[in-house]
Design a protein around this motif. Structure first.
Motif, PDB file in Angstrom:
ATOM      1  N   PHE A  12       0.661  -1.127   0.047  1.00  0.00           N
ATOM      2  CA  PHE A  12       0.088  -0.098  -0.083  1.00  0.00           C
ATOM      3  C   PHE A  12       0.814   1.171   0.029  1.00  0.00           C
ATOM      4  O   PHE A  12       0.480   2.089  -0.790  1.00  0.00           O
ATOM      5  CB  PHE A  12      -0.961   0.040   1.330  1.00  0.00           C
ATOM      6  CG  PHE A  12      -2.206  -0.710   0.923  1.00  0.00           C
ATOM      7  CD1 PHE A  12      -3.256   0.251   0.363  1.00  0.00           C
ATOM      8  CD2 PHE A  12      -2.414  -2.092   0.866  1.00  0.00           C
ATOM      9  CE1 PHE A  12      -4.534  -0.416   0.220  1.00  0.00           C
ATOM     10  CE2 PHE A  12      -3.500  -2.478   0.676  1.00  0.00           C
ATOM     11  CZ  PHE A  12      -4.561  -1.635   0.366  1.00  0.00           C
ATOM     12  N   TYR A  13       1.767   1.499   1.033  1.00  0.00           N
ATOM     13  CA  TYR A  13       2.434   2.592   1.191  1.00  0.00           C
ATOM     14  C   TYR A  13       4.103   2.332   0.669  1.00  0.00           C
ATOM     15  O   TYR A  13       4.745   3.701   1.011  1.00  0.00           O
ATOM     16  CB  TYR A  13       2.553   2.774   2.614  1.00  0.00           C
ATOM     17  CG  TYR A  13       0.986   2.838   3.267  1.00  0.00           C
ATOM     18  CD1 TYR A  13       0.081   3.834   2.779  1.00  0.00           C
ATOM     19  CD2 TYR A  13       0.775   1.965   4.227  1.00  0.00           C
ATOM     20  CE1 TYR A  13      -1.242   3.603   3.323  1.00  0.00           C
ATOM     21  CE2 TYR A  13      -0.691   1.960   4.615  1.00  0.00           C
ATOM     22  CZ  TYR A  13      -1.395   2.773   4.357  1.00  0.00           C
ATOM     23  OH  TYR A  13      -2.829   2.685   4.685  1.00  0.00           O
TER      24      TYR A  13
ATOM     25  N   SER B 112       5.493   2.966  -1.916  1.00  0.00           N
ATOM     26  CA  SER B 112       6.134   4.103  -2.938  1.00  0.00           C
ATOM     27  C   SER B 112       6.303   5.405  -2.245  1.00  0.00           C
ATOM     28  O   SER B 112       6.933   6.322  -2.785  1.00  0.00           O
ATOM     29  CB  SER B 112       4.821   4.177  -3.997  1.00  0.00           C
ATOM     30  OG  SER B 112       3.470   4.515  -3.514  1.00  0.00           O
ATOM     31  N   LEU B 113       5.821   5.534  -0.951  1.00  0.00           N
ATOM     32  CA  LEU B 113       6.075   6.659  -0.147  1.00  0.00           C
ATOM     33  C   LEU B 113       7.559   6.492   0.569  1.00  0.00           C
ATOM     34  O   LEU B 113       8.069   7.545   1.212  1.00  0.00           O
ATOM     35  CB  LEU B 113       4.974   6.884   1.014  1.00  0.00           C
ATOM     36  CG  LEU B 113       3.496   7.130   0.162  1.00  0.00           C
ATOM     37  CD1 LEU B 113       2.643   7.325   1.798  1.00  0.00           C
ATOM     38  CD2 LEU B 113       3.584   8.490  -0.706  1.00  0.00           C
TER      39      LEU B 113
ATOM     40  N   TYR C 215       1.904   5.464   8.251  1.00  0.00           N
ATOM     41  CA  TYR C 215       0.936   5.825   7.369  1.00  0.00           C
ATOM     42  C   TYR C 215      -0.487   5.139   7.432  1.00  0.00           C
ATOM     43  O   TYR C 215      -1.554   5.414   7.254  1.00  0.00           O
ATOM     44  CB  TYR C 215       1.607   5.386   5.959  1.00  0.00           C
ATOM     45  CG  TYR C 215       2.784   6.319   5.437  1.00  0.00           C
ATOM     46  CD1 TYR C 215       2.326   7.612   5.295  1.00  0.00           C
ATOM     47  CD2 TYR C 215       3.896   5.672   5.253  1.00  0.00           C
ATOM     48  CE1 TYR C 215       3.237   8.614   4.813  1.00  0.00           C
ATOM     49  CE2 TYR C 215       4.737   6.683   4.457  1.00  0.00           C
ATOM     50  CZ  TYR C 215       4.517   8.034   4.785  1.00  0.00           C
ATOM     51  OH  TYR C 215       5.519   8.945   3.980  1.00  0.00           O
TER      52      TYR C 215
ATOM     53  N   LYS D 106      -2.514   6.739  10.085  1.00  0.00           N
ATOM     54  CA  LYS D 106      -3.218   7.826   9.610  1.00  0.00           C
ATOM     55  C   LYS D 106      -4.314   7.540   8.638  1.00  0.00           C
ATOM     56  O   LYS D 106      -5.247   8.160   8.394  1.00  0.00           O
ATOM     57  CB  LYS D 106      -2.226   8.816   8.929  1.00  0.00           C
ATOM     58  CG  LYS D 106      -1.204   9.375  10.297  1.00  0.00           C
ATOM     59  CD  LYS D 106      -0.440  10.403   9.556  1.00  0.00           C
ATOM     60  CE  LYS D 106       0.423  11.169  10.633  1.00  0.00           C
ATOM     61  NZ  LYS D 106       1.328  11.944  10.006  1.00  0.00           N
ATOM     62  N   LEU D 107      -3.823   6.775   7.762  1.00  0.00           N
ATOM     63  CA  LEU D 107      -4.915   6.572   6.495  1.00  0.00           C
ATOM     64  C   LEU D 107      -5.808   5.269   6.661  1.00  0.00           C
ATOM     65  O   LEU D 107      -6.930   5.141   5.947  1.00  0.00           O
ATOM     66  CB  LEU D 107      -4.190   6.425   5.088  1.00  0.00           C
ATOM     67  CG  LEU D 107      -3.154   7.622   4.931  1.00  0.00           C
ATOM     68  CD1 LEU D 107      -2.317   7.298   3.559  1.00  0.00           C
ATOM     69  CD2 LEU D 107      -4.016   8.739   4.585  1.00  0.00           C
TER      70      LEU D 107
ATOM     71  N   LEU E 212      -5.726   2.457   5.227  1.00  0.00           N
ATOM     72  CA  LEU E 212      -6.229   1.661   4.051  1.00  0.00           C
ATOM     73  C   LEU E 212      -6.215   0.244   4.196  1.00  0.00           C
ATOM     74  O   LEU E 212      -7.111  -0.293   3.407  1.00  0.00           O
ATOM     75  CB  LEU E 212      -5.407   2.377   2.761  1.00  0.00           C
ATOM     76  CG  LEU E 212      -5.386   3.724   2.647  1.00  0.00           C
ATOM     77  CD1 LEU E 212      -4.550   4.373   1.810  1.00  0.00           C
ATOM     78  CD2 LEU E 212      -7.081   4.285   2.251  1.00  0.00           C
TER      79      LEU E 212
ATOM     80  N   LYS F  82      -9.384  -0.939   5.631  1.00  0.00           N
ATOM     81  CA  LYS F  82     -10.417  -0.828   4.744  1.00  0.00           C
ATOM     82  C   LYS F  82     -10.288  -1.824   3.598  1.00  0.00           C
ATOM     83  O   LYS F  82     -11.484  -2.255   3.232  1.00  0.00           O
ATOM     84  CB  LYS F  82     -10.216   0.658   4.007  1.00  0.00           C
ATOM     85  CG  LYS F  82     -11.601   1.230   3.722  1.00  0.00           C
ATOM     86  CD  LYS F  82     -11.234   2.657   3.179  1.00  0.00           C
ATOM     87  CE  LYS F  82     -12.511   3.835   3.561  1.00  0.00           C
ATOM     88  NZ  LYS F  82     -12.295   4.734   2.985  1.00  0.00           N
TER      89      LYS F  82
ATOM     90  N   GLU G   3     -11.530  -5.105   5.082  1.00  0.00           N
ATOM     91  CA  GLU G   3     -12.973  -5.173   5.140  1.00  0.00           C
ATOM     92  C   GLU G   3     -13.649  -5.431   3.746  1.00  0.00           C
ATOM     93  O   GLU G   3     -14.589  -5.879   3.788  1.00  0.00           O
ATOM     94  CB  GLU G   3     -13.428  -3.803   5.785  1.00  0.00           C
ATOM     95  CG  GLU G   3     -13.478  -3.861   7.254  1.00  0.00           C
ATOM     96  CD  GLU G   3     -14.050  -2.511   7.796  1.00  0.00           C
ATOM     97  OE1 GLU G   3     -14.926  -1.982   7.431  1.00  0.00           O
ATOM     98  OE2 GLU G   3     -13.164  -1.846   8.087  1.00  0.00           O
ATOM     99  N   LEU G   4     -13.156  -4.680   2.806  1.00  0.00           N
ATOM    100  CA  LEU G   4     -13.863  -4.667   1.530  1.00  0.00           C
ATOM    101  C   LEU G   4     -13.811  -6.194   0.852  1.00  0.00           C
ATOM    102  O   LEU G   4     -14.767  -6.605   0.532  1.00  0.00           O
ATOM    103  CB  LEU G   4     -13.093  -3.735   0.753  1.00  0.00           C
ATOM    104  CG  LEU G   4     -13.797  -2.311   0.365  1.00  0.00           C
ATOM    105  CD1 LEU G   4     -12.861  -1.415  -0.575  1.00  0.00           C
ATOM    106  CD2 LEU G   4     -15.230  -2.512  -0.210  1.00  0.00           C
TER     107      LEU G   4
ATOM    108  N   ILE H 265      -9.584  -5.033  -8.953  1.00  0.00           N
ATOM    109  CA  ILE H 265      -9.062  -3.524  -8.611  1.00  0.00           C
ATOM    110  C   ILE H 265      -8.726  -3.673  -7.051  1.00  0.00           C
ATOM    111  O   ILE H 265      -7.685  -3.219  -6.726  1.00  0.00           O
ATOM    112  CB  ILE H 265     -10.150  -2.688  -8.589  1.00  0.00           C
ATOM    113  CG1 ILE H 265     -11.065  -2.705  -9.927  1.00  0.00           C
ATOM    114  CG2 ILE H 265      -9.999  -1.158  -8.109  1.00  0.00           C
ATOM    115  CD1 ILE H 265     -12.077  -1.805  -9.991  1.00  0.00           C
ATOM    116  N   LEU H 266      -9.192  -4.795  -6.348  1.00  0.00           N
ATOM    117  CA  LEU H 266      -8.678  -4.600  -4.791  1.00  0.00           C
ATOM    118  C   LEU H 266      -7.353  -5.348  -4.781  1.00  0.00           C
ATOM    119  O   LEU H 266      -6.936  -6.227  -5.420  1.00  0.00           O
ATOM    120  CB  LEU H 266      -9.666  -5.491  -3.986  1.00  0.00           C
ATOM    121  CG  LEU H 266     -10.996  -4.920  -3.558  1.00  0.00           C
ATOM    122  CD1 LEU H 266     -11.934  -5.541  -3.107  1.00  0.00           C
ATOM    123  CD2 LEU H 266     -10.781  -3.624  -2.811  1.00  0.00           C
TER     124      LEU H 266
ATOM    125  N   SER I 263      -4.789  13.473   5.954  1.00  0.00           N
ATOM    126  CA  SER I 263      -4.264  13.424   7.298  1.00  0.00           C
ATOM    127  C   SER I 263      -2.745  13.404   7.226  1.00  0.00           C
ATOM    128  O   SER I 263      -1.873  13.272   8.313  1.00  0.00           O
ATOM    129  CB  SER I 263      -4.764  11.974   7.972  1.00  0.00           C
ATOM    130  OG  SER I 263      -4.401  11.040   7.156  1.00  0.00           O
TER     131      SER I 263
ATOM    132  N   LEU J 143       0.310   6.773  -5.105  1.00  0.00           N
ATOM    133  CA  LEU J 143      -0.401   5.749  -4.492  1.00  0.00           C
ATOM    134  C   LEU J 143      -1.863   5.415  -5.140  1.00  0.00           C
ATOM    135  O   LEU J 143      -2.464   4.413  -5.301  1.00  0.00           O
ATOM    136  CB  LEU J 143      -1.088   6.253  -3.102  1.00  0.00           C
ATOM    137  CG  LEU J 143       0.289   6.350  -2.025  1.00  0.00           C
ATOM    138  CD1 LEU J 143      -0.749   6.691  -0.664  1.00  0.00           C
ATOM    139  CD2 LEU J 143       0.985   5.054  -1.984  1.00  0.00           C
TER     140      LEU J 143
END
Lengths: 114, 114
Positions: free
Chosen positions: A14-15, A17-18, A65, A68-69, A71, A74, A77-78, A113-114, B17, B69
């Motif tokens: 998810f993160y 790339s940051l 990250y 804070k986010l 994701l 989420k 859950e999805l 997509i997920l 955030s 992202l």
């Protein structure tokens, strides 16, 4: 350990790339290519402790990250809910057994997509 | 302008955030509470130009997060596909008209996560 690896891989997906280029490189070597700290140290020409520090700092950033986010939470859950929807439709024979109907195809594109 | 506001609000919803406290405060005042630059400047005791600079820097950061992202894009694709799935199920009379069946409820919980 496996559980932690899965968690870190998901956070990195998810993160990642940051993170800095070097952090990304080290995380990929460690989590995806399963290299040891010593091997990574050797490959990129820094100390084993240096590799360890990069991994620790990355872990901290990735967790911040997520704090804070949120994701990954989420996303899980999805995934869970989409699977449950699929089960409901299957149970009622609403999906073709070969997956070759419009509803099945739409479900597949949602999962991709997920 | 409206289109840009919607885009910025969506970016802010996802990545807000990660901005600094002050940036978050200014963005909220500007995009959610619809205050003018002058009003925000007055409220927090900085110059109008200062508010403008904060907004510009925030915009740049939010766009960089999206470039890395791509979550807003993913989210919009998901929303679109979930709606299409719902339409397919409706067209085939697979959802109760009062929305009070298991499949409808599951679709609702999926939409509420998004």
């Amino acid at each position: 350990m496996l559980k932690k690896t899965i968690k870190m891989t998901l956070l990195f997906d998810f993160y990642g790339s940051l993170l800095t280029e070097k952090q990304q490189q080290i995380n990929k070597s460690y989590f995806y290519n399963d290299l040891s700290l010593a091997e990574i140290a050797d490959n990129i020409g820094i100390s084993r402790q240096g590799v360890y520090d990069h991994l620790k700092r990355s872990e901290k950033s990735l967790k911040e990250y997520e704090a804070k986010l949120g994701l990954v939470k989420k996303y899980r859950e999805l995934r869970k809910n989409i699977k449950e929807l699929e089960s409901l439709l299957l149970k009622r024979d609403l999906l073709a057994s070969d997956g070759n109907d419009e509803v099945s195809k739409k479900l597949e594109s949602i999962k991709s997509i997920l």
